[in-house]
Write a protein that holds these residues in place. Structure first.
Motif, PDB file in Angstrom:
ATOM      1  N   LEU A  51       0.665  -1.183   0.045  1.00  0.00           N
ATOM      2  CA  LEU A  51      -0.045   0.039  -0.027  1.00  0.00           C
ATOM      3  C   LEU A  51       0.784   1.282   0.087  1.00  0.00           C
ATOM      4  O   LEU A  51       0.493   2.206  -0.374  1.00  0.00           O
ATOM      5  CB  LEU A  51      -0.954  -0.052   1.277  1.00  0.00           C
ATOM      6  CG  LEU A  51      -2.040  -1.174   1.225  1.00  0.00           C
ATOM      7  CD1 LEU A  51      -2.622  -1.036   2.609  1.00  0.00           C
ATOM      8  CD2 LEU A  51      -2.787  -1.049   0.145  1.00  0.00           C
ATOM      9  N   ALA A  52       2.096   1.317   0.628  1.00  0.00           N
ATOM     10  CA  ALA A  52       3.049   2.239   0.610  1.00  0.00           C
ATOM     11  C   ALA A  52       3.513   2.541  -0.638  1.00  0.00           C
ATOM     12  O   ALA A  52       4.278   3.536  -1.077  1.00  0.00           O
ATOM     13  CB  ALA A  52       3.916   2.269   1.770  1.00  0.00           C
ATOM     14  N   TYR A  53       3.750   1.483  -1.582  1.00  0.00           N
ATOM     15  CA  TYR A  53       4.406   1.394  -2.905  1.00  0.00           C
ATOM     16  C   TYR A  53       3.942   2.510  -3.893  1.00  0.00           C
ATOM     17  O   TYR A  53       2.380   2.176  -4.066  1.00  0.00           O
ATOM     18  CB  TYR A  53       4.681  -0.025  -3.280  1.00  0.00           C
ATOM     19  CG  TYR A  53       5.396  -0.028  -4.831  1.00  0.00           C
ATOM     20  CD1 TYR A  53       6.617   0.088  -4.697  1.00  0.00           C
ATOM     21  CD2 TYR A  53       4.667  -0.375  -6.074  1.00  0.00           C
ATOM     22  CE1 TYR A  53       7.362  -0.009  -5.793  1.00  0.00           C
ATOM     23  CE2 TYR A  53       5.230  -0.187  -7.221  1.00  0.00           C
ATOM     24  CZ  TYR A  53       6.685  -0.006  -7.198  1.00  0.00           C
ATOM     25  OH  TYR A  53       7.403  -0.217  -8.296  1.00  0.00           O
ATOM     26  N   LYS A  54       4.527   3.355  -4.434  1.00  0.00           N
ATOM     27  CA  LYS A  54       3.790   4.226  -5.490  1.00  0.00           C
ATOM     28  C   LYS A  54       4.219   3.709  -6.940  1.00  0.00           C
ATOM     29  O   LYS A  54       5.353   3.996  -7.602  1.00  0.00           O
ATOM     30  CB  LYS A  54       4.325   5.644  -5.259  1.00  0.00           C
ATOM     31  CG  LYS A  54       4.163   6.087  -3.881  1.00  0.00           C
ATOM     32  CD  LYS A  54       2.949   6.043  -3.407  1.00  0.00           C
ATOM     33  CE  LYS A  54       2.704   6.741  -2.210  1.00  0.00           C
ATOM     34  NZ  LYS A  54       1.192   6.973  -1.652  1.00  0.00           N
ATOM     35  N   PRO A  55       3.228   3.134  -7.562  1.00  0.00           N
ATOM     36  CA  PRO A  55       3.486   2.519  -8.788  1.00  0.00           C
ATOM     37  C   PRO A  55       3.391   3.810  -9.794  1.00  0.00           C
ATOM     38  O   PRO A  55       2.679   4.781  -9.752  1.00  0.00           O
ATOM     39  CB  PRO A  55       2.180   1.575  -9.212  1.00  0.00           C
ATOM     40  CG  PRO A  55       1.078   2.067  -8.293  1.00  0.00           C
ATOM     41  CD  PRO A  55       1.881   2.733  -7.001  1.00  0.00           C
ATOM     42  N   ASP A 103     -12.209  -1.438  -2.333  1.00  0.00           N
ATOM     43  CA  ASP A 103     -11.309  -2.199  -1.510  1.00  0.00           C
ATOM     44  C   ASP A 103     -12.010  -3.173  -0.622  1.00  0.00           C
ATOM     45  O   ASP A 103     -12.798  -2.687   0.082  1.00  0.00           O
ATOM     46  CB  ASP A 103     -10.300  -1.257  -0.669  1.00  0.00           C
ATOM     47  CG  ASP A 103      -9.335  -1.657   0.014  1.00  0.00           C
ATOM     48  OD1 ASP A 103      -9.353  -2.991   0.430  1.00  0.00           O
ATOM     49  OD2 ASP A 103      -8.150  -1.188  -0.076  1.00  0.00           O
ATOM     50  N   ASN A 104     -11.544  -4.363  -1.037  1.00  0.00           N
ATOM     51  CA  ASN A 104     -12.203  -5.447  -0.063  1.00  0.00           C
ATOM     52  C   ASN A 104     -11.076  -6.062   1.060  1.00  0.00           C
ATOM     53  O   ASN A 104     -11.604  -7.091   1.731  1.00  0.00           O
ATOM     54  CB  ASN A 104     -12.841  -6.545  -0.429  1.00  0.00           C
ATOM     55  CG  ASN A 104     -11.862  -7.242  -1.746  1.00  0.00           C
ATOM     56  OD1 ASN A 104     -10.757  -7.223  -1.347  1.00  0.00           O
ATOM     57  ND2 ASN A 104     -12.342  -7.659  -2.739  1.00  0.00           N
ATOM     58  N   PRO A 164      -4.781   1.722  -2.682  1.00  0.00           N
ATOM     59  CA  PRO A 164      -3.486   2.606  -1.969  1.00  0.00           C
ATOM     60  C   PRO A 164      -3.891   4.061  -2.315  1.00  0.00           C
ATOM     61  O   PRO A 164      -3.238   4.861  -1.368  1.00  0.00           O
ATOM     62  CB  PRO A 164      -2.170   2.076  -2.931  1.00  0.00           C
ATOM     63  CG  PRO A 164      -2.653   1.936  -4.319  1.00  0.00           C
ATOM     64  CD  PRO A 164      -4.196   1.289  -4.172  1.00  0.00           C
ATOM     65  N   LEU A 165      -4.763   4.544  -3.034  1.00  0.00           N
ATOM     66  CA  LEU A 165      -4.611   5.937  -3.109  1.00  0.00           C
ATOM     67  C   LEU A 165      -5.968   6.539  -2.620  1.00  0.00           C
ATOM     68  O   LEU A 165      -6.369   7.692  -2.456  1.00  0.00           O
ATOM     69  CB  LEU A 165      -4.883   6.374  -4.621  1.00  0.00           C
ATOM     70  CG  LEU A 165      -3.499   5.741  -5.335  1.00  0.00           C
ATOM     71  CD1 LEU A 165      -3.628   6.195  -6.773  1.00  0.00           C
ATOM     72  CD2 LEU A 165      -2.321   6.297  -4.846  1.00  0.00           C
ATOM     73  N   ILE A 166      -6.997   5.710  -2.165  1.00  0.00           N
ATOM     74  CA  ILE A 166      -8.244   6.216  -1.630  1.00  0.00           C
ATOM     75  C   ILE A 166      -8.818   7.178  -2.315  1.00  0.00           C
ATOM     76  O   ILE A 166      -8.762   8.297  -2.237  1.00  0.00           O
ATOM     77  CB  ILE A 166      -8.097   6.202  -0.198  1.00  0.00           C
ATOM     78  CG1 ILE A 166      -7.062   5.596   0.445  1.00  0.00           C
ATOM     79  CG2 ILE A 166      -9.295   6.841   0.627  1.00  0.00           C
ATOM     80  CD1 ILE A 166      -7.665   3.978   0.749  1.00  0.00           C
ATOM     81  N   GLY A 167      -9.752   6.759  -3.246  1.00  0.00           N
ATOM     82  CA  GLY A 167     -10.813   7.851  -4.104  1.00  0.00           C
ATOM     83  C   GLY A 167     -10.298   7.860  -5.411  1.00  0.00           C
ATOM     84  O   GLY A 167     -11.003   8.080  -6.444  1.00  0.00           O
ATOM     85  N   SER A 168      -8.934   7.801  -5.768  1.00  0.00           N
ATOM     86  CA  SER A 168      -8.562   7.894  -7.177  1.00  0.00           C
ATOM     87  C   SER A 168      -8.599   6.665  -7.835  1.00  0.00           C
ATOM     88  O   SER A 168      -8.601   5.708  -7.123  1.00  0.00           O
ATOM     89  CB  SER A 168      -7.134   8.457  -7.425  1.00  0.00           C
ATOM     90  OG  SER A 168      -7.123   9.725  -6.703  1.00  0.00           O
TER      91      SER A 168
END
Length: 705
Positions: A11-15, A50-51, A58-62
Motif C-alpha cells: 500500500l505504501a508502494y507508488k506505482p 477495496d475489500n 492505495p490512493l483512496i478515491g482515485s
C-alpha cells in the motif's frame, strides 16, 4: 517482478501510473511467510471497492487498484484471516460474490459473526477439515432454520401462472397442464405447487421445483419428474419461475456452534429470542446439484444441513454430535429436506440428535449406510406430506414414517427399507406399499415401545424382519393394488398386546385392518393373551406360534376367516371372539381352516387349541391334514361354546385331551361331520348325539386310552 514483504509495503508502494499491469509479489499479509502471500497486478483504471484481500486501493478515491492475480482459487489468508481471532465474514462475502473465483480454500480455523445469503452458482467452499466457530454471531430471525452461516438461495424471476386442471393428472405422468406454454422454455425451472387439501394447510401432493424438458403443445409441458399421486380435475396449480443456484458445494468443515440455554419444553420458549441465539452451518433453497461432503458438527441448534426445493444433490460423510436442542420442533437434525427430489444421503452419522435424516414432501431419494445412536427421537423420519419412492439401505436407528399429523397429510407411498436395525419402526399412518426387508426392531431398556414394528396394512410387505417385543398392524388407508405379506419373519410378543388392532383401542390413530393378510414361514414367540382383533382373511402358511409358558393366554381372533396351512401352535391357541363390524363383509360369521400338516401341542390358559366365544354369527370349523396333541386330559382340541356351528374334520389326527362342545351348539342350520380321523385316547363324551346332520363315529379310527 517487484517483490515486497507484506501488505503494508504494497500500500505504501507508488506505482508509475503509466505502468498499467505492473506485477508485484507480496510475501505475506502481515509479515513475510505468514501464509497471506499473493501475486497482485496494478490496474490503473480500476475503481473497484477495496475489500482487503483481492482488491486494494492505495490512493483512496482515485482510480488505480492492486488486484490479486489468481486462477479462480480464493484463500482467506489473502484477507489477513490467519486464524479464528479475526472474523472471516467480509472475506467470504468478497470471494463468493466474485464470479472469477470458483473455489475458496481454507487453511486455518475461522470464526463467523454474521449469517450469509448467496445466490451464487458454480462455487465450492472447501474448509480442509479446519474448525468453523460462530462466537458473537448476530441473532437469527425467529423460527428460521434457513438462517445458516452459509445459505445458498435461488431467486424467483417474477413470472407466475395459475390454472385449474381441466383433466385428471394420473400418477406417474410427467406431462403437466399449464395455462400458456409460450411462457415456458426447455431447461427453465419452475416451482410447481398444487393448492392444499382442505384437511390440512400443508396437504399438497405436488410441491417441487421442476425442470422443463419439453414443450408438448399450447397447454402442456413435460417435466423432469413423474407424479407420485393422482391430481383430480378442478385442483388448482400455481407455477412460479425460478432462477436456481447450481453446483454450489461445501466440503470438509468442522463446525462448532454456540451454547443455547436448555429449553426442556416442547411448546414454549424460555425467553423471546431463545431460538435466535444458536447457529448452524449450511442451508439451501431453490438449488440444483449442490453437494455437502465431510461436514462434522456439534452444538448446533437448527439442522446442520437444511434444504428446501432442492434436487440432484448428495449429502455424504457428514456427522452431528450432541446438538444444543432436540425437543423443540425442527431442532437438532443432521439434515432436514423439504420438497426435494433425487437426493442421496450416505455414510452419515449422528449421536444424541433428534433426526439424522428428515424428509418432508420428498420423492425418489435414497439414504444409505447412515447410523444414529442415542436415537430415541427417531433417526429416520418423514412428515407424511405425500412422500413417495424413498429407499433406505444398510442403516441403523429408529424409523418413523408419515407421523407428524394431519396438517401434512399423514401419507406416504412406496417406501422401501432394507438391511436396517433400530429400536422401533413406526409406520402406522397412511403409508401405502411399504416394503421392509431384513429390518430388525430391537428392544432397548428404558425406551417405551422399543422392539416394536407398527405398520399400516395397505400393500405392506415384510421379508426376513424381526421385532423383539411386538408387531402391531392397523389400517389407515386402502390405496394399494398389492396384498399384505409377512414372509420369513420372527416377532416377539408382549402380554395382552394387539397384533392387529380392534376398533376403539387405547392408541388413537390405529384403525382395524379391513384387508387380507398372508403370513408365511413366520414365528411368533412369547405369545400370551394377544389379540388379532381385525384382518378380514388371515392366511397362515407354515407359521408358528409359541406361548410364553403353559399358562399363557390364547390369541383372541376377530378375523372373518383364518386359514392355517402347516405351521402350528405350541402352548398356545386361538379363541374366536367374533368379527368386528368392518362394513365390508356385512356378516358376523367366522371360519377357521386347519390343514397342510398343521400341528398343535402342549396346553394353555384357555385349555383349548381352538375355542369359540359368544359370537352372534355362524362359526365354520374345517379340519384337514393336521395333528393335535393335548398334553393333559383337560386340554380340548376344540372347544365350542354355543351359538351356530358347522364342523368338518376329515383325515385329522387327535391325541389325548378331549373335545368340548356346549349344549345347543349344533342347532338348526348346523352340522358336524368327522370322517377318516384318527383319535388316540381322546375324551369325546361331550360330542352331541348323532343324527342326520351330526356324524362323528362311523369311518373314524377311535383308539381308547
Amino acid at each position: 517482478m517487484i517483490q515486497l514483504s507484506n501488505l503494508e509495503e504494497l500500500l505504501a508502494y507508488k506505482p508509475n501510473p503509466i505502468e498499467d499491469g505492473q506485477l508485484v509479489y507480496v510475501d505475506g499479509y502481515y509479515q513475510k511467510g505468514d501464509g497471506g502471500g499473493k501475486l497482485v497486478r496494478w490496474m490503473a483504471c480500476s475503481t473497484k471497492a477495496d475489500n482487503g484481500g483481492t482488491i486494494h486501493d492505495p490512493l483512496i478515491g482515485s482510480s488505480g487498484r492492486w488486484e490479486t492475480v489468481h486462477n479462480g482459487v480464493g484463500d482467506f489468508r489473502w484477507f489477513g484471516i490467519l486464524d479464528a481471532t479475526k472474523n472471516a465474514d467480509d472475506a467470504m462475502d468478497a470471494m463468493v460474490n466474485d464470479s472469477s473465483i470458483h473455489l475458496i480454500e481454507t487453511h486455518t480455523d475461522l470464526n463467523f459473526a454474521r449469517r450469509h445469503t448467496y445466490d451464487r452458482s458454480d462455487i465450492e467452499l472447501n474448509f480442509f477439515g479446519h474448525t468453523v466457530t460462530t462466537k458473537g454471531i448476530e441473532l437469527n430471525t425467529k423460527s428460521n432454520p434457513f438462517g445458516a452461516v452459509i445459505f445458498f438461495q435461488g431467486k424467483a424471476s417474477g413470472e407466475v401462472q395459475t390454472l385449474t386442471l381441466s383433466a385428471e393428472l394420473p400418477e406417474q405422468t410427467d406431462v403437466l397442464e399449464v395455462f400458456d406454454s409460450a411462457s415456458f422454455e426447455v431447461d427453465d425451472w419452475w416451482l410447481v405447487r398444487v393448492k392444499n387439501n382442505p384437511e390440512g394447510n400443508a396437504q399438497r401432493e405436488l410441491d417441487y421445483m421442476l425442470q422443463i424438458t419439453e414443450i408438448m403443445d399450447d397447454s402442456h409441458v413435460r417435466v423432469n419428474y413423474k407424479l407420485g399421486w393422482t391430481l383430480a380435475v378442478g385442483r388448482e396449480i400455481t407455477f412460479k419461475k425460478m432462477n436456481p443456484v447450481f453446483r454450489s458445494h461445501v466440503r470438509n468443515m468442522n463446525f462448532i456452534g454456540v451454547s443455547v440455554p436448555n429449553n426442556g419444553s416442547t411448546s414454549e420458549k424460555p425467553f423471546d429470542t431463545w431460538d435466535q441465539i444458536g447457529s448452524h452451518p449450511i442451508a439451501y433453497e431453490f438449488a440444483v446439484a449442490c453437494n455437502v461432503v465431510d461436514v462434522n458438527a456439534t452444538k448446533v441448534f437448527w439442522p446442520v444441513i437444511e434444504r428446501r426445493y432442492c434436487t440432484h444433490y448428495v449429502t455424504e460423510r457428514c456427522r452431528l454430535t450432541n446438538p444444543e436442542e432436540v425437543i423443540w420442533g425442527g431442532t437438532g437434525y443432521l439434515t432436514q429436506q423439504l420438497n426435494v427430489l433425487y437426493g442421496h444421503v450416505r455414510d452419515c452419522h449422528t449421536s444424541n440428535a433428534r433426526h439424522l435424516n428428515d424428509f418432508t414432501c420428498a420423492a425418489y431419494c435414497m439414504v444409505e449406510n447412515c447410523h444414529g445412536d442415542g436415537d430415541e427421537h427417531g433417526s429416520f423420519v418423514t412428515h407424511g406430506q405425500y412422500e413417495h419412492d424413498l429407499t433406505y439401505i444398510g442403516n441403523s436407528g429408529l424409523l418413523s414414517f408419515a407421523n407428524s399429523g394431519t396438517t401434512w397429510g399423514d401419507s406416504a407411498k412406496r417406501i422401501t427399507v432394507k438391511k436396517h436395525t433400530g429400536s422401533r419402526v413406526v409406520a402406522h399412518k397412511r403409508i401405502t406399499d411399504l416394503t421392509l426387508e431384513d429390518v430388525h426392531a430391537v428392544w432397548k431398556e428404558g425406551l417405551v415401545d422399543s422392539g416394536t414394528i407398527w405398520a399400516n396394512a395397505d400393500g405392506l410387505q415384510m421379508r426376513g424382519c424381526t421385532a423383539d417385543t411386538m408387531l402391531t398392524l392397523s389400517q389407515s388407508s386402502a390405496r394399494s393394488k398389492r396384498g399384505n405379506l409377512a414372509d420369513g419373519c420372527s416377532f416377539g410378543m408382549t402380554k395382552d398386546a394387539e397384533i392387529a388392532r380392534l376398533p376403539g383401542t387405547a392408541h388413537a390413530g390405529f384403525r382395524p385392518v379391513i384387508a387380507d393378510f398372508v403370513m408365511q414361514n413366520c414365528h411368533f414367540h412369547n405369545v400370551d393373551h394377544n389379540t388379532i382383533g381385525s384382518i378380514q382373511r388371515l392366511v397362515l402358511i407354515n407359521t408358528w406360534f409359541k406361548g410364553a409358558s403353559p399358562e399363557a393366554g390364547a390369541i383372541q381372533v376377530g378375523c372373518a376367516e383364518v386359514i392355517m396351512q402347516g405351521g402350528g401352535f405350541d402352548n398356545c391357541g386361538i379363541k374366536l371372539v367374533g368379527v368386528f363390524d368392518s362394513g365390508v363383509t356385512g356378516t358376523n360369521d367366522q371360519s377357521i381352516t386347519v390343514d397342510g400338516g398343521a400341528l398343535f401341542s402342549g396346553t394353555n390358559a384357555e385349555k383349548a387349541f381352538l375355542k369359540s366365544g359368544n359370537t352372534s354369527g355362524t362359526v365354520t370349523w374345517i379340519f384337514g391334514d393336521c395333528k393335535s396333541s393335548a398334553s393333559d386330559e383337560d386340554m380340548a382340541h376344540f372347544s365350542i361354546q354355543g351359538g351356530s356351528n358347522k364342523l368338518r374334520a376329515v383325515g385329522s389326527r387327535f391325541s389325548g385331551g378331549k373335545y368340548e362342545v356346549a349344549d345347543g351348539s349344533f342347532g338348526s342350520g348346523s352340522y358336524l361331520l368327522m370322517m377318516a380321523c384318527v383319535e388316540e385316547g381322546v375324551d369325546r363324551s361331550s360330542l352331541p348325539e348323532e343324527s342326520d346332520v351330526l356324524k362323528h363315529v362311523a369311518g373314524n379310527m377311535i383308539i381308547s386310552k
